[in-house]
Design an enzyme around this catalytic site. Structure first.
Site, short mmCIF file in Angstrom:
data_model
loop_
_atom_site.label_atom_id
_atom_site.label_comp_id
_atom_site.label_asym_id
_atom_site.label_seq_id
_atom_site.Cartn_x
_atom_site.Cartn_y
_atom_site.Cartn_z
N GLN A 195 85.73 42.34 37.99
CA GLN A 195 86.36 43.63 37.70
C GLN A 195 85.97 44.11 36.32
O GLN A 195 85.70 45.29 36.09
CB GLN A 195 87.88 43.48 37.80
CG GLN A 195 88.58 44.73 38.27
CD GLN A 195 88.19 45.09 39.69
OE1 GLN A 195 87.90 44.21 40.51
NE2 GLN A 195 88.17 46.36 40.02
N HIS A 203 82.67 46.20 35.53
CA HIS A 203 82.56 47.59 35.96
C HIS A 203 82.45 48.54 34.77
O HIS A 203 81.67 49.49 34.78
CB HIS A 203 83.79 48.00 36.78
CG HIS A 203 83.66 47.77 38.24
ND1 HIS A 203 82.82 48.51 39.04
CD2 HIS A 203 84.29 46.91 39.07
CE1 HIS A 203 82.92 48.10 40.30
NE2 HIS A 203 83.80 47.12 40.34
#
Length: 457
Positions: free
Chosen positions: A279, A282
């Site tokens: 995550q 990103h």
């Protein structure tokens, strides 16, 4: 290094939507300009913001097909993975479509009410092509529209220099941001073009940024006006979608991505750290969160993040995300962890827990999230790419009131009313409508109802 906090140390600001500044004045000017000058404005902004300002914006189908064939030949693993992703997403979206049923029912004698689910006529999807062209977002935005039965699906994505124009661009020092090649052939990221062709899009336009949202919302000489606009983008694209809402429908205003993992001592710290880093890579403002009732696990995950990040090609981005926005919350109980998750309403919620009554209980307690990933083996990245689910999900707490992009976005649920004159249910409705019209001072309403009862003007 990721912060480790006790639950009582979590500040109220953690539960608020994250705001990274406004772009409203800049974007509003772009929208006004595109609405007034149409293609002329699109060329102006392409020259200003992109690497290419093509002579025309629409990319020929033959070019899209060639990109797909090139992918199949040169990178067959990617091609096959993309096809699997498409097939799973389409199957899931078709199943969603089946859940939206049409019906007519007699509520009272002679009073027939119904609903119909009608696809919009034209849908526009936007796919960014910045540092990492989001080829998977092509799948996620087009397949639900196709499953809904939309007549025409168009895609806008930032322009790239066509291979046929590359020599001229290099010779003249063009094809760079702020120094665009003008008048070349329309082209885009090859992977995005290939995915668009494989997913069945009708038309693709080499047009990016907030100006692309404006073009789809208002229509230009080249790009048709659509009924709904969906897809991710930077803060300018998000602001544009917000401002055109009402002229067109939009899927959501997406902010920085986030994951919230709930784990106990049964969790594998290597896997949990990997999911947090997935995550974090990103965006520098992505938010990886872990909540656990096991302080030992918290420390193991922190250590594992530091080990894994050293070999990550996206280390620079992940490092900033982890250090600035990453949090590990140590709770007294797993129930407390779920309560915190519900307040935060994360985009992705992982339950890194063994199967059993406890996990079932926590799963049922969770109510505010975009997508939930249940069990140790269920990596969130499966949902990003190839598990059928749509990865366009609500962020910044908006999961409290909306779900992710689905076939619903491309359907209108409309209602119908049909009566059988003379039946008791119809008479009761007319009588009630008369009295309610009187109460609101709407004499015309009351008269229209009473005329159906045979009462004169």
């Amino acid at each position: 290094m990721i912060k480790i906090l006790n639950a009582n140390q979590v500040e109220d600001s953690f539960f608020e939507g994250r705001d990274f500044g406004t772009t409203i004045d800049t974007v509003r000017q772009v929208l006004v300009d595109v609405k007034a000058r149409k293609d002329q404005a699109l060329h102006h902004y392409a020259a200003q913001f992109d690497v290419s300002d093509p002579e025309v914006f629409e990319i020929p189908v033959a070019t899209l097909k060639a990109a797909a064939e090139k992918m199949q030949k040169e990178t067959p693993d990617l091609y096959n993975s993309l096809c699997l992703s498409r097939d799973l997403a389409l199957d899931f979206a078709k199943k969603q479509r089946e859940s939206f049923t049409d019906f007519e029912t007699e509520l009272r004698p002679g009073l027939f009410t119904g609903q119909k689910n009608i696809p919009v006529e034209k849908a526009g999807v936007y796919v960014p092509a910045g540092r990492f062209p989001l080829v998977s977002s092509v799948v996620m935005t087009i397949t639900p529209a196709v499953a809904a039965g939309v007549d025409e699906v168009i895609l806008c994505t930032p322009p790239r220099v066509h291979p046929d124009d590359m020599a001229r661009a290099e010779k003249e020092g063009l094809g760079k941001f702020g120094n665009a090649l003008k008048g070349g052939k329309p082209y885009a990221d090859e992977k995005i073009m290939a995915a668009a062709y494989l997913c069945g899009v009708n038309r693709v336009f080499a047009c990016g940024g907030s100006q692309a949202i404006a073009a789809m919302a208002f229509g230009t000489e080249s790009i048709p006006k659509v009924d709904v606009v969906a897809g991710p983008g930077n803060k300018y694209v998000a602001e544009a979608k917000k401002l055109v809402y009402g002229t067109v429908g939009i899927d959501m205003i997406a902010g920085p991505t986030e994951v919230f993992i709930i784990a106990d001592s049964s969790a594998n710290p290597v896997w949990v750290a990997a999911d947090l880093l997935a995550q974090a890579e990103h965006d520098v403002v992505a938010q990886p969160i872990l909540a656990t009732n096991d302080r030992t696990l918290a420390q193991k995950v922190s250590d594992e993040i530091e080990r894994q990040i050293q070999t990550l090609s996206t280390k620079e981005t992940a490092r900033k995300s982890i250090d600035t926005y990453g949090i590990i919350i140590v709770t007294d109980t797993l129930e407390e962890a779920v309560e915190i998750a519900n307040r935060r309403a994360p985009e992705h919620l992982e339950l890194a827990l063994e199967a059993g009554a406890q996990r079932d209980k926590l799963q049922n307690m969770a109510r505010d999230y975009g997508s939930m990933f249940i069990g140790h083996g269920t990596a969130e990245v499966f949902g990003d790419y190839a598990a059928g689910l749509n990865h366009t999900l609500p962020t910044s707490g908006s999961a409290r009131f909306t779900g992710g992009l689905s076939v619903r976005m491309f359907l209108k649920t409309v209602t119908t009313l049909r009566v059988k004159e003379g039946e008791k249910g119809v008479k009761d409705s007319a009588v009630a409508a008369g009295f309610l019209g009187d109460a609101e001072g709407l004499a015309g309403h009351a008269r229209a109802a009473r005329l159906r009862l045979g009462q004169g003007v």
